[in-house]
Design a protein around this motif. Structure first.
Motif, PDB file in Angstrom:
ATOM      1  N   THR A 104       0.853  -1.189   0.000  1.00 33.55           N
ATOM      2  CA  THR A 104       0.000   0.000   0.000  1.00 33.55           C
ATOM      3  C   THR A 104       0.885   1.233   0.000  1.00 33.55           C
ATOM      4  O   THR A 104       1.761   1.382   0.849  1.00 33.55           O
ATOM      5  CB  THR A 104      -0.924   0.009   1.231  1.00 33.55           C
ATOM      6  OG1 THR A 104      -1.718  -1.186   1.218  1.00 33.55           O
ATOM      7  CG2 THR A 104      -1.843   1.220   1.222  1.00 33.55           C
ATOM      8  N   LEU A 105       0.652   2.112  -0.965  1.00 29.96           N
ATOM      9  CA  LEU A 105       1.398   3.358  -1.102  1.00 29.96           C
ATOM     10  C   LEU A 105       0.401   4.495  -1.205  1.00 29.96           C
ATOM     11  O   LEU A 105      -0.452   4.503  -2.108  1.00 29.96           O
ATOM     12  CB  LEU A 105       2.284   3.310  -2.351  1.00 29.96           C
ATOM     13  CG  LEU A 105       3.053   4.574  -2.704  1.00 29.96           C
ATOM     14  CD1 LEU A 105       4.009   4.969  -1.589  1.00 29.96           C
ATOM     15  CD2 LEU A 105       3.795   4.389  -4.024  1.00 29.96           C
ATOM     16  N   ASN A 106       0.466   5.416  -0.255  1.00 23.41           N
ATOM     17  CA  ASN A 106      -0.460   6.555  -0.233  1.00 23.41           C
ATOM     18  C   ASN A 106      -1.919   6.100  -0.305  1.00 23.41           C
ATOM     19  O   ASN A 106      -2.741   6.699  -0.998  1.00 23.41           O
ATOM     20  CB  ASN A 106      -0.153   7.536  -1.364  1.00 23.41           C
ATOM     21  CG  ASN A 106       1.146   8.255  -1.165  1.00 23.41           C
ATOM     22  OD1 ASN A 106       1.496   8.643  -0.048  1.00 23.41           O
ATOM     23  ND2 ASN A 106       1.893   8.433  -2.245  1.00 23.41           N
ATOM     24  N   GLY A 107      -2.241   5.004   0.380  1.00 20.79           N
ATOM     25  CA  GLY A 107      -3.620   4.510   0.446  1.00 20.79           C
ATOM     26  C   GLY A 107      -4.058   3.642  -0.722  1.00 20.79           C
ATOM     27  O   GLY A 107      -5.177   3.138  -0.738  1.00 20.79           O
ATOM     28  N   ASP A 108      -3.199   3.434  -1.710  1.00 24.49           N
ATOM     29  CA  ASP A 108      -3.525   2.613  -2.888  1.00 24.49           C
ATOM     30  C   ASP A 108      -2.840   1.256  -2.738  1.00 24.49           C
ATOM     31  O   ASP A 108      -1.613   1.178  -2.687  1.00 24.49           O
ATOM     32  CB  ASP A 108      -3.038   3.321  -4.153  1.00 24.49           C
ATOM     33  CG  ASP A 108      -3.421   2.599  -5.422  1.00 24.49           C
ATOM     34  OD1 ASP A 108      -4.440   1.874  -5.442  1.00 24.49           O
ATOM     35  OD2 ASP A 108      -2.687   2.765  -6.428  1.00 24.49           O
ATOM     36  N   THR A 109      -3.632   0.180  -2.672  1.00 27.54           N
ATOM     37  CA  THR A 109      -3.107  -1.168  -2.443  1.00 27.54           C
ATOM     38  C   THR A 109      -3.092  -1.970  -3.740  1.00 27.54           C
ATOM     39  O   THR A 109      -4.092  -2.010  -4.461  1.00 27.54           O
ATOM     40  CB  THR A 109      -3.951  -1.901  -1.383  1.00 27.54           C
ATOM     41  OG1 THR A 109      -3.943  -1.130  -0.183  1.00 27.54           O
ATOM     42  CG2 THR A 109      -3.412  -3.296  -1.113  1.00 27.54           C
TER      43      THR A 109
ATOM     44  N   ASP B 104       8.340  -7.301 -10.288  1.00 29.60           N
ATOM     45  CA  ASP B 104       7.634  -6.029 -10.187  1.00 29.60           C
ATOM     46  C   ASP B 104       8.453  -5.051  -9.356  1.00 29.60           C
ATOM     47  O   ASP B 104       9.159  -5.441  -8.417  1.00 29.60           O
ATOM     48  CB  ASP B 104       6.255  -6.201  -9.538  1.00 29.60           C
ATOM     49  CG  ASP B 104       5.245  -6.866 -10.458  1.00 29.60           C
ATOM     50  OD1 ASP B 104       5.482  -6.913 -11.685  1.00 29.60           O
ATOM     51  OD2 ASP B 104       4.220  -7.334  -9.936  1.00 29.60           O
ATOM     52  N   ILE B 105       8.350  -3.784  -9.713  1.00 33.91           N
ATOM     53  CA  ILE B 105       9.082  -2.711  -9.043  1.00 33.91           C
ATOM     54  C   ILE B 105       8.096  -1.644  -8.600  1.00 33.91           C
ATOM     55  O   ILE B 105       7.157  -1.311  -9.324  1.00 33.91           O
ATOM     56  CB  ILE B 105      10.137  -2.106  -9.996  1.00 33.91           C
ATOM     57  CG1 ILE B 105      11.238  -3.133 -10.270  1.00 33.91           C
ATOM     58  CG2 ILE B 105      10.716  -0.814  -9.430  1.00 33.91           C
ATOM     59  CD1 ILE B 105      12.259  -2.690 -11.287  1.00 33.91           C
ATOM     60  N   VAL B 106       8.335  -1.094  -7.411  1.00 33.05           N
ATOM     61  CA  VAL B 106       7.533   0.000  -6.881  1.00 33.05           C
ATOM     62  C   VAL B 106       8.475   1.162  -6.567  1.00 33.05           C
ATOM     63  O   VAL B 106       9.488   0.963  -5.895  1.00 33.05           O
ATOM     64  CB  VAL B 106       6.797  -0.403  -5.583  1.00 33.05           C
ATOM     65  CG1 VAL B 106       5.938   0.747  -5.087  1.00 33.05           C
ATOM     66  CG2 VAL B 106       5.987  -1.659  -5.779  1.00 33.05           C
TER      67      VAL B 106
END
Length: 79
Positions: A35-40, A47-49
């Motif tokens: 989850t990043l800034n509320g987006d899961t 995969d890369i974030v």
């Protein structure tokens, strides 16, 4: 820059946090819910974030995972 390699057990949770470093996370093995800034989203092998500085993020290992994190600037506590 600093690199960190993690072996994460299935079901392990990374509590929400943020830091001043830009972070790039890559899934090397397994499935990781992030989850990043509320987006899961669910991330899988290769995969890369990209995590901007000061952005709240958290995660949960859906399977056993191996992750790599790159931080810039270097994380002082990892030296």
């Amino acid at each position: 820059m600093s690199l960190a390699f993690w072996t994460v057990e299935e079901g392990a949770i990374v509590p929400e946090h943020s830091h001043m470093n830009e972070q790039i996370m890559q899934v090397l093995e397994g499935r990781f819910e992030f989850t990043l800034n509320g987006d899961t989203k669910v991330y899988e092998v290769n995969d890369i974030v990209i995590i901007p500085p000061h952005s709240p993020h958290s995660g949960k290992a859906l399977t056993p995972c191996k992750l790599m994190d790159a931080f810039s600037p270097a994380r002082e506590e990892y030296k």
